[in-house]
Design a protein around this motif. Structure first.
Motif, PDB file in Angstrom:
ATOM      1  N   GLU A  23      14.372  25.550  14.973  1.00 17.15           N
ATOM      2  CA  GLU A  23      14.780  26.945  15.148  1.00 17.15           C
ATOM      3  C   GLU A  23      16.259  27.166  14.847  1.00 17.15           C
ATOM      4  OE1 GLU A  23      13.661  30.281  18.490  1.00 17.15           O
ATOM      5  OE2 GLU A  23      14.513  28.410  19.213  1.00 17.15           O
ATOM      6  N   VAL A  24      16.540  28.338  14.295  1.00 14.20           N
ATOM      7  CA  VAL A  24      17.905  28.852  14.157  1.00 14.20           C
ATOM      8  C   VAL A  24      17.986  30.137  14.974  1.00 14.20           C
ATOM      9  CG1 VAL A  24      19.659  29.772  12.592  1.00 14.20           C
ATOM     10  CG2 VAL A  24      18.197  27.867  11.852  1.00 14.20           C
ATOM     11  N   VAL A  25      18.909  30.174  15.904  1.00 21.43           N
ATOM     12  CA  VAL A  25      19.105  31.352  16.756  1.00 21.43           C
ATOM     13  C   VAL A  25      20.415  32.004  16.359  1.00 21.43           C
ATOM     14  CG1 VAL A  25      19.368  32.180  19.122  1.00 21.43           C
ATOM     15  CG2 VAL A  25      17.851  30.246  18.638  1.00 21.43           C
ATOM     16  N   SER A  26      20.368  33.275  16.037  1.00 18.95           N
ATOM     17  CA  SER A  26      21.526  33.980  15.503  1.00 18.95           C
ATOM     18  C   SER A  26      21.771  35.260  16.290  1.00 18.95           C
ATOM     19  CB  SER A  26      21.282  34.306  14.019  1.00 18.95           C
ATOM     20  OG  SER A  26      22.266  35.152  13.497  1.00 18.95           O
ATOM     21  N   ARG A  27      22.976  35.387  16.827  1.00 21.22           N
ATOM     22  CA  ARG A  27      23.354  36.621  17.511  1.00 21.22           C
ATOM     23  C   ARG A  27      23.959  37.573  16.485  1.00 21.22           C
ATOM     24  NH1 ARG A  27      28.404  37.997  19.400  1.00 21.22           N
ATOM     25  NH2 ARG A  27      28.427  39.857  20.721  1.00 21.22           N
ATOM     26  N   THR A  28      23.402  38.760  16.370  1.00 20.87           N
ATOM     27  CA  THR A  28      23.918  39.774  15.457  1.00 20.87           C
ATOM     28  C   THR A  28      24.378  40.985  16.272  1.00 20.87           C
ATOM     29  OG1 THR A  28      21.853  40.989  15.123  1.00 20.87           O
ATOM     30  CG2 THR A  28      22.175  38.991  13.798  1.00 20.87           C
ATOM     31  N   SER A  29      24.915  41.982  15.595  1.00 18.55           N
ATOM     32  CA  SER A  29      25.376  43.184  16.298  1.00 18.55           C
ATOM     33  C   SER A  29      24.217  43.968  16.897  1.00 18.55           C
ATOM     34  CB  SER A  29      26.170  44.076  15.344  1.00 18.55           C
ATOM     35  OG  SER A  29      25.407  44.383  14.196  1.00 18.55           O
ATOM     36  N   SER A  30      22.975  43.667  16.465  1.00 12.27           N
ATOM     37  CA  SER A  30      21.830  44.406  16.997  1.00 12.27           C
ATOM     38  C   SER A  30      20.983  43.585  17.965  1.00 12.27           C
ATOM     39  CB  SER A  30      20.937  44.886  15.839  1.00 12.27           C
ATOM     40  OG  SER A  30      20.492  43.794  15.056  1.00 12.27           O
ATOM     41  N   GLY A  31      21.357  42.320  18.205  1.00 10.24           N
ATOM     42  CA  GLY A  31      20.599  41.522  19.151  1.00 10.24           C
ATOM     43  C   GLY A  31      20.481  40.071  18.712  1.00 10.24           C
ATOM     44  N   ILE A  32      19.484  39.383  19.282  1.00 11.15           N
ATOM     45  CA  ILE A  32      19.244  37.977  18.969  1.00 11.15           C
ATOM     46  C   ILE A  32      18.155  37.864  17.904  1.00 11.15           C
ATOM     47  CG2 ILE A  32      18.444  35.752  19.848  1.00 11.15           C
ATOM     48  CD1 ILE A  32      21.196  36.439  20.838  1.00 11.15           C
ATOM     49  N   HIS A  33      18.454  37.142  16.837  1.00 12.29           N
ATOM     50  CA  HIS A  33      17.505  36.923  15.748  1.00 12.29           C
ATOM     51  C   HIS A  33      17.079  35.456  15.774  1.00 12.29           C
ATOM     52  CE1 HIS A  33      16.341  35.897  11.585  1.00 12.29           C
ATOM     53  NE2 HIS A  33      15.934  37.151  11.506  1.00 12.29           N
ATOM     54  N   ASP A 217      19.734  17.575  18.930  1.00 10.34           N
ATOM     55  CA  ASP A 217      20.808  18.460  19.385  1.00 10.34           C
ATOM     56  C   ASP A 217      20.498  19.934  19.148  1.00 10.34           C
ATOM     57  OD1 ASP A 217      22.993  16.951  20.538  1.00 10.34           O
ATOM     58  OD2 ASP A 217      23.223  16.013  18.569  1.00 10.34           O
ATOM     59  N   SER A 218      21.070  20.738  20.029  1.00  7.93           N
ATOM     60  CA  SER A 218      21.159  22.187  19.840  1.00  7.93           C
ATOM     61  C   SER A 218      22.642  22.479  19.651  1.00  7.93           C
ATOM     62  CB  SER A 218      20.615  22.923  21.074  1.00  7.93           C
ATOM     63  OG  SER A 218      20.791  24.319  20.957  1.00  7.93           O
ATOM     64  N   VAL A 219      23.030  22.856  18.435  1.00  9.37           N
ATOM     65  CA  VAL A 219      24.425  22.877  18.013  1.00  9.37           C
ATOM     66  C   VAL A 219      24.942  24.312  17.952  1.00  9.37           C
ATOM     67  CG1 VAL A 219      26.049  22.175  16.219  1.00  9.37           C
ATOM     68  CG2 VAL A 219      23.991  20.815  16.631  1.00  9.37           C
ATOM     69  N   MET A 220      26.072  24.562  18.608  1.00  7.49           N
ATOM     70  CA  MET A 220      26.688  25.884  18.534  1.00  7.49           C
ATOM     71  C   MET A 220      28.108  25.758  17.989  1.00  7.49           C
ATOM     72  SD  MET A 220      26.986  28.988  21.318  1.00  7.49           S
ATOM     73  CE  MET A 220      28.196  28.262  22.416  1.00  7.49           C
ATOM     74  N   PRO A 221      28.312  26.078  16.709  1.00  9.95           N
ATOM     75  CA  PRO A 221      29.676  26.111  16.175  1.00  9.95           C
ATOM     76  C   PRO A 221      30.370  27.408  16.572  1.00  9.95           C
ATOM     77  CG  PRO A 221      28.103  26.606  14.430  1.00  9.95           C
ATOM     78  CD  PRO A 221      27.313  26.374  15.683  1.00  9.95           C
ATOM     79  N   GLY A 241      18.262  18.388  10.935  1.00  6.41           N
ATOM     80  CA  GLY A 241      17.216  19.138  11.624  1.00  6.41           C
ATOM     81  C   GLY A 241      17.586  19.583  13.015  1.00  6.41           C
ATOM     82  N   SER A 242      18.882  19.692  13.310  1.00  9.78           N
ATOM     83  CA  SER A 242      19.317  20.150  14.625  1.00  9.78           C
ATOM     84  C   SER A 242      19.050  21.645  14.784  1.00  9.78           C
ATOM     85  CB  SER A 242      20.827  19.909  14.795  1.00  9.78           C
ATOM     86  OG  SER A 242      21.189  18.597  14.445  1.00  9.78           O
ATOM     87  N   LYS A 243      18.683  22.050  15.975  1.00  7.67           N
ATOM     88  CA  LYS A 243      18.631  23.476  16.281  1.00  7.67           C
ATOM     89  C   LYS A 243      20.039  24.036  16.157  1.00  7.67           C
ATOM     90  CE  LYS A 243      17.713  26.742  20.077  1.00  7.67           C
ATOM     91  NZ  LYS A 243      17.189  26.914  21.456  1.00  7.67           N
ATOM     92  N   GLN A 244      20.152  25.240  15.604  1.00  2.99           N
ATOM     93  CA  GLN A 244      21.468  25.867  15.489  1.00  2.99           C
ATOM     94  C   GLN A 244      21.499  27.160  16.290  1.00  2.99           C
ATOM     95  OE1 GLN A 244      23.766  25.651  11.802  1.00  2.99           O
ATOM     96  NE2 GLN A 244      21.960  24.784  10.802  1.00  2.99           N
ATOM     97  N   VAL A 245      22.608  27.357  16.978  1.00  2.00           N
ATOM     98  CA  VAL A 245      22.853  28.577  17.741  1.00  2.00           C
ATOM     99  C   VAL A 245      24.139  29.181  17.204  1.00  2.00           C
ATOM    100  CG1 VAL A 245      23.203  29.576  20.022  1.00  2.00           C
ATOM    101  CG2 VAL A 245      21.717  27.566  19.754  1.00  2.00           C
ATOM    102  N   LEU A 246      24.023  30.304  16.520  1.00  2.00           N
ATOM    103  CA  LEU A 246      25.161  30.928  15.841  1.00  2.00           C
ATOM    104  C   LEU A 246      25.596  32.152  16.641  1.00  2.00           C
ATOM    105  CD1 LEU A 246      23.688  30.596  12.232  1.00  2.00           C
ATOM    106  CD2 LEU A 246      25.273  29.054  13.407  1.00  2.00           C
ATOM    107  N   PRO A 247      26.827  32.146  17.173  1.00  2.00           N
ATOM    108  CA  PRO A 247      27.199  33.124  18.206  1.00  2.00           C
ATOM    109  C   PRO A 247      27.566  34.517  17.731  1.00  2.00           C
ATOM    110  CG  PRO A 247      28.976  31.557  17.861  1.00  2.00           C
ATOM    111  CD  PRO A 247      27.831  31.087  17.025  1.00  2.00           C
ATOM    112  N   GLY A 248      27.593  34.758  16.405  1.00  2.00           N
ATOM    113  CA  GLY A 248      27.721  36.116  15.906  1.00  2.00           C
ATOM    114  C   GLY A 248      29.081  36.751  16.056  1.00  2.00           C
ATOM    115  N   PRO A 249      29.130  38.089  15.949  1.00  2.00           N
ATOM    116  CA  PRO A 249      30.410  38.806  15.894  1.00  2.00           C
ATOM    117  C   PRO A 249      31.167  38.803  17.217  1.00  2.00           C
ATOM    118  CG  PRO A 249      28.577  40.361  15.904  1.00  2.00           C
ATOM    119  CD  PRO A 249      27.977  39.002  15.764  1.00  2.00           C
ATOM    120  N   ALA A 250      32.467  38.471  17.144  1.00  2.00           N
ATOM    121  CA  ALA A 250      33.411  38.576  18.263  1.00  2.00           C
ATOM    122  C   ALA A 250      32.833  38.108  19.599  1.00  2.00           C
ATOM    123  CB  ALA A 250      33.903  40.025  18.381  1.00  2.00           C
ATOM    124  N   PRO A 251      32.367  36.867  19.691  1.00  2.00           N
ATOM    125  CA  PRO A 251      31.781  36.422  20.967  1.00  2.00           C
ATOM    126  C   PRO A 251      32.841  36.235  22.048  1.00  2.00           C
ATOM    127  CG  PRO A 251      31.960  34.576  19.451  1.00  2.00           C
ATOM    128  CD  PRO A 251      32.366  35.802  18.676  1.00  2.00           C
TER     129      PRO A 251
END
Length: 538
Positions: A23-33, A217-221, A241-251
């Motif tokens: 999984e790739v989890v991405s925070r955007t201005s409209s929510g979690i993708h 790993d679940s990796v959050m840069p 193949g690590s899960k990625q958590v991308l924190p999006g705009p101005a976290p």
């Protein structure tokens, strides 16, 4: 042995064949993708196809101006795997620097985050090579903008072929990425990353004695994807193949801690200011961060007190690392050798507050006025580097000859090295305080000041002095704004048993905040300019 090309396509293909469900989890201005690596792969090929339809060819530069999210991750692979060059642009640079690097790179297209459109709109008339703007938004409707011609990211993706075939004949030495330094002096300098360099750098991130990144790993840069490719973590995470958590705009710190708790992040990476702010927020909200096996800290030196706070108060291992734009960036990681774990806790923290051991794959020497320095932890010299992911020149820049000589990159960082090979930064060459013919490390003074219980941040600079050439002047942000300047004497006394008398700053100035660069580093030049007459009274 087969001359197998080391390209980003290998990283991408492995993610598709082995880790399609991850999984790739991405925070955007409209929510979690949320989506899988299979979805990521299909969309990445669509983006490559769409860019080709727009006329992008191998060797062309395509820029991104965006936060950390899934659109940016797709561009990380779509652009270089079609033979073009990914140019990640720092969204926090001054406008004049943005204009310079976009024109200097001769970018043909710019992928821009919807939330960042106003910045590009202010400079569009000065951009000489951009042929079109692609807005990163999940809406089918384009936001109002004066940019022209403009395309919606999802719209052009729909026109792309999900079966698009990447180039088979990619040369491993071909450019894959382009980053520019943040330039505290002069104009930013461009650094080109080859496919081979990124490939080998990604391997180094997975080594057990560096970051040990793996499929589990679940990796959050948190470090921005526009800053030295988020330290290479997105490339390595896709490959492993690590899960990625991308924190999006101005976290904010609260958002970051919430993502760690919700997504069971195991490793997160950011600069010291991020971890200082997160520590303060964690003490207030007490999020469940028990999933973390490590926080990675780089970009500037982390004080020992910060390392101790994470490990003793939060029970989170703290990995101190060092690198530069010119080195892709990983150079050293402060991980103890097995027998050093038998030393006292105090000795261990002293060692781990250093920048650490050179990672496999690079060569280093530290050179002072009389040649290579002794491994005694005392003699200072400049760090010189070479290796598989170290640059050999600046992109179309005459300043190359200043920093690249005889096969070595001259970093401008002054350091010592101890008998075990642990490197400790003393200062940037330009930030050493030169007083009475002797060097004083501003970093050592800063780290000691930040160990004081009342100090939130500290910065030390050399100010011209009529007798001693320069003297150190300390700038301090207190944890409690109600504390008075009467605490100045207490801070200076706090340093007296740690340093020689002539090292102690001549004064302390209390600030509400310390000026920072676009990547969170102290802007010492601004302080020097503002206070240059402090000791002369002129």
């Amino acid at each position: 042995m087969e001359n197998f090309p080391l390209t980003l396509r290998s990283l991408f293909d492995r993610s598709q064949s082995l880790f399609a469900k991850k999984e790739v989890v991405s925070r955007t201005s409209s929510g979690i993708h949320r989506y899988t690596y299979a979805d990521f792969g299909r969309r990445t090929k669509q983006l490559s196809s769409a860019l080709q339809q727009l006329g992008v060819k191998p060797g062309d530069r395509v820029a991104t101006f965006a936060w950390n999210h899934h659109w940016h991750l797709e561009a990380y692979f779509a652009i270089p795997c079609m033979g073009a060059v990914l140019h990640t642009v720092n969204i926090r640079l001054p406008l004049e620097h943005l204009v310079h690097i976009l024109n200097h790179a001769e970018d043909r297209f710019l992928l821009v985050d919807e939330t960042l459109l106003p910045i590009i709109e202010r400079i569009q008339d000065q951009l000489t090579t951009i042929e079109g703007y692609i807005v990163m938004t999940d809406s089918q409707e384009l936001p109002p903008t004066s940019l022209h011609p403009v395309y919606g990211y999802e719209n052009i993706l729909n026109s792309g072929d999900p079966q698009y075939a990447f180039i088979d004949s990619l040369n491993e030495s071909a450019p894959a990425g382009l980053c520019y330094t943040s330039a505290t002096t002069g104009k930013p300098k461009g650094v080109v990353y080859s496919h081979r360099g990124i490939y080998l750098h990604s391997l180094s991130i997975g080594l057990a004695d560096t970051l040990g990144l793996s499929e589990r790993d679940s990796v959050m840069p948190i470090v921005p994807m526009f800053h030295v490719n988020a330290w290479g973590l997105p490339f390595a995470s896709v490959w492993f193949g690590s899960k990625q958590v991308l924190p999006g705009p101005a976290p904010t710190p609260d958002i970051l801690l919430g993502l760690i708790a919700d997504e069971k992040v195991t490793i997160a990476a950011g600069v010291p200011t991020v971890w200082t702010a997160a520590l303060k927020a964690q003490e207030a909200i007490n999020a469940d961060i028990s999933s973390l096996r490590a926080v990675v800290c780089g970009g500037s030196a982390a004080p020992r007190s910060l390392i101790e706070s994470y490990e003793q108060r939060l029970q989170v291992p703290f990995y101190h690392a060092y690198g530069m734009t010119e080195t892709c960036p990983l150079v050293t990681v402060a991980r103890l050798k097995s027998y050093q774990e038998e030393t006292s806790l105090d000795e261990q923290y002293d060692t781990r507050a250093a920048q650490g051991l050179l990672v496999p794959g690079l060569d280093m020497k530290i050179v002072g006025p009389r040649g290579e320095v002794a491994w005694d932890g005392k003699e200072m010299g400049e760090i010189l580097l070479r290796g598989a992911w170290v640059a050999t020149e600046y992109y179309k820049d005459e300043r190359t000859q200043e920093s690249f000589q005889d096969g070595w990159f001259y970093s401008g960082d002054i350091a010592v090295i101890d008998p075990e090979g642990f490197v400790k930064l003393v200062d940037r060459a330009k930030d050493l305080v030169k007083s009475g013919g002797e060097w004083i490390s501003s970093l050592d003074l800063e780290n000691s000041l930040m160990a004081h219980p009342n100090v939130f941040e500290a910065c030390v600079v050399g100010i011209p002095h009529p007798k001693w050439e320069e003297r150190p002047l300390a700038f301090v942000v207190l944890k409690d704004a109600a504390l008075q300047a009467g605490d100045k004497a207490d801070l200076l006394t706090f340093l007296t048993d740690k340093f020689a008398k002539w090292w102690i700053p001549d004064d302390v100035i209390f600030l509400h905040e310390i000026p920072r660069s676009s990547v969170g580093k102290f802007m010492k030049r601004e302080l020097r300019e503002q206070y240059q007459a402090y000791f002369t009274g002129n």
